[in-house]
Design an enzyme around this catalytic site. Structure first.
Site, PDB file in Angstrom:
ATOM      1  N   ASP A 103       0.621  -1.132  -0.017  1.00 13.99           N
ATOM      2  CA  ASP A 103      -0.111   0.078   0.076  1.00 13.99           C
ATOM      3  C   ASP A 103       0.834   1.300   0.102  1.00 13.99           C
ATOM      4  OD1 ASP A 103      -2.475   1.327   0.305  1.00 13.99           O
ATOM      5  OD2 ASP A 103      -2.216   1.347   2.454  1.00 13.99           O
ATOM      6  N   PHE A 152     -10.402  -0.119  -0.131  1.00 17.43           N
ATOM      7  CA  PHE A 152     -10.072  -0.974   0.932  1.00 17.43           C
ATOM      8  C   PHE A 152     -10.167  -2.282   0.282  1.00 17.43           C
ATOM      9  CE2 PHE A 152      -9.419  -2.875   5.149  1.00 17.43           C
ATOM     10  CZ  PHE A 152      -8.276  -2.196   5.581  1.00 17.43           C
TER      11      PHE A 152
HETATM   12  P1  IMP Z   1       1.729  -0.343   3.646  1.00 19.14           P
HETATM   13  O1  IMP Z   1       2.777  -0.495   4.774  1.00 19.14           O
HETATM   14  O2  IMP Z   1       1.038   0.938   3.896  1.00 19.14           O
HETATM   15  O3  IMP Z   1       2.311  -0.850   2.724  1.00 19.14           O
HETATM   16  O4  IMP Z   1       0.869  -1.518   4.059  1.00 19.14           O
HETATM   17  C1  IMP Z   1       1.017  -2.755   4.820  1.00 19.14           C
HETATM   18  C2  IMP Z   1      -0.131  -3.523   5.279  1.00 19.14           C
HETATM   19  O5  IMP Z   1      -1.155  -2.979   5.474  1.00 19.14           O
HETATM   20  C3  IMP Z   1      -0.406  -4.595   4.185  1.00 19.14           C
HETATM   21  O6  IMP Z   1       0.439  -5.762   4.089  1.00 19.14           O
HETATM   22  C4  IMP Z   1      -1.612  -4.891   4.566  1.00 19.14           C
HETATM   23  O7  IMP Z   1      -1.547  -5.712   5.570  1.00 19.14           O
HETATM   24  C5  IMP Z   1      -2.389  -3.745   5.145  1.00 19.14           C
HETATM   25  N1  IMP Z   1      -3.106  -3.182   4.130  1.00 19.14           N
HETATM   26  C6  IMP Z   1      -2.902  -2.132   3.182  1.00 19.14           C
HETATM   27  N2  IMP Z   1      -3.806  -2.042   2.501  1.00 19.14           N
HETATM   28  C7  IMP Z   1      -4.917  -3.066   2.778  1.00 19.14           C
HETATM   29  C8  IMP Z   1      -6.128  -3.045   2.332  1.00 19.14           C
HETATM   30  O8  IMP Z   1      -6.743  -2.504   1.250  1.00 19.14           O
HETATM   31  N3  IMP Z   1      -6.942  -3.961   2.991  1.00 19.14           N
HETATM   32  C9  IMP Z   1      -6.368  -4.691   4.002  1.00 19.14           C
HETATM   33  N4  IMP Z   1      -5.043  -4.502   4.490  1.00 19.14           N
HETATM   34  C10 IMP Z   1      -4.264  -3.442   3.728  1.00 19.14           C
END
Ligand code: IMP
Ligand code: MG
Length: 175
Positions: A103, A152
């Site tokens: 994300d 999401f």
């Molecule tokens: P990041 O550090 O923002 O890249 O997010 C890391 C983690 O957040 C991902 O590995 C997911 O576990 C969670 N995450 C990010 N986006 C979503 C989503 O749309 N749905 C559910 N979990 C998410």
């Protein structure tokens, strides 16, 4: 009383299975003659990992790691903590990190840097879903399943407040 949000299917389990099979094929080709350590990030990667490894044509070792991020249910703060140390030394190993969704990229930025310091022979990333519109730090994904819109997502192991992991399809939460 408010009605619970209804997840809507974005990719069916059949579409996911087809993509996972192609990833397994690619990984098997690239790691021919090797025995990489597949390192899954909990909890979101567990369903993907289970499906992926059963389609590989190479031997692999598996481990999982828990990372905690201090943020609300839907956003990552970027402050990440490794909850439990790695059980195996990774120095000199071919390490392939398995994640559910990239994300902002902040969690992986931290974790890939953390792993690199332990001197693996190679370090690559496989993520089933990517939300590039939300990226805050560059992350290179070596093996990618699907690019998803800025919504999401839940299902196929991925949660919203610990709910919906059990859904077999990849769904988006309705606003
Ligand atoms: P990041 O550090 O923002 O890249 O997010 C890391 C983690 O957040 C991902 O590995 C997911 O576990 C969670 N995450 C990010 N986006 C979503 C989503 O749309 N749905 C559910 N979990 C998410
Ligand atoms: Mg995750």
């Amino acid at each position: 009383m408010t009605t619970p949000q209804q997840p809507k299917v974005l990719y069916t389990k059949e579409e996911i299975a087809e993509r996972v099979a192609r990833l397994a094929q690619q990984i098997s080709t690239d790691y021919q003659g090797k025995c990489p350590l597949l390192l899954g990030i909990l909890k979101g990667s567990f369903v993907f990992m289970a499906d992926l490894i059963r389609l590989l044509q190479i031997p692999v070792e598996i481990d999982f790691i828990s990372l905690s991020s201090y943020g609300s249910a839907k956003v990552t703060s970027g402050k990440v903590k490794v909850v439990q140390e790695l059980r195996f030394p990774i120095k000199g190993r071919d390490v392939l990190v398995i994640d559910d969704i990239v994300d902002t990229g902040l969690t992986l930025r931290f974790f890939m840097d953390y792993l690199r310091k332990k001197k693996p022979l190679s370090l690559k990333l496989c993520a089933l879903f990517d939300k590039p519109s939300r990226r805050q730090t560059p992350i290179s994904i070596d093996y990618l399943g699907f690019t998803v819109p800025d919504k999401f997502i839940v299902g196929y192991g991925i949660d919203y407040n610990e709910q919906y992991r059990y859904l077999p399809d990849l769904c988006v939460m309705e606003d």
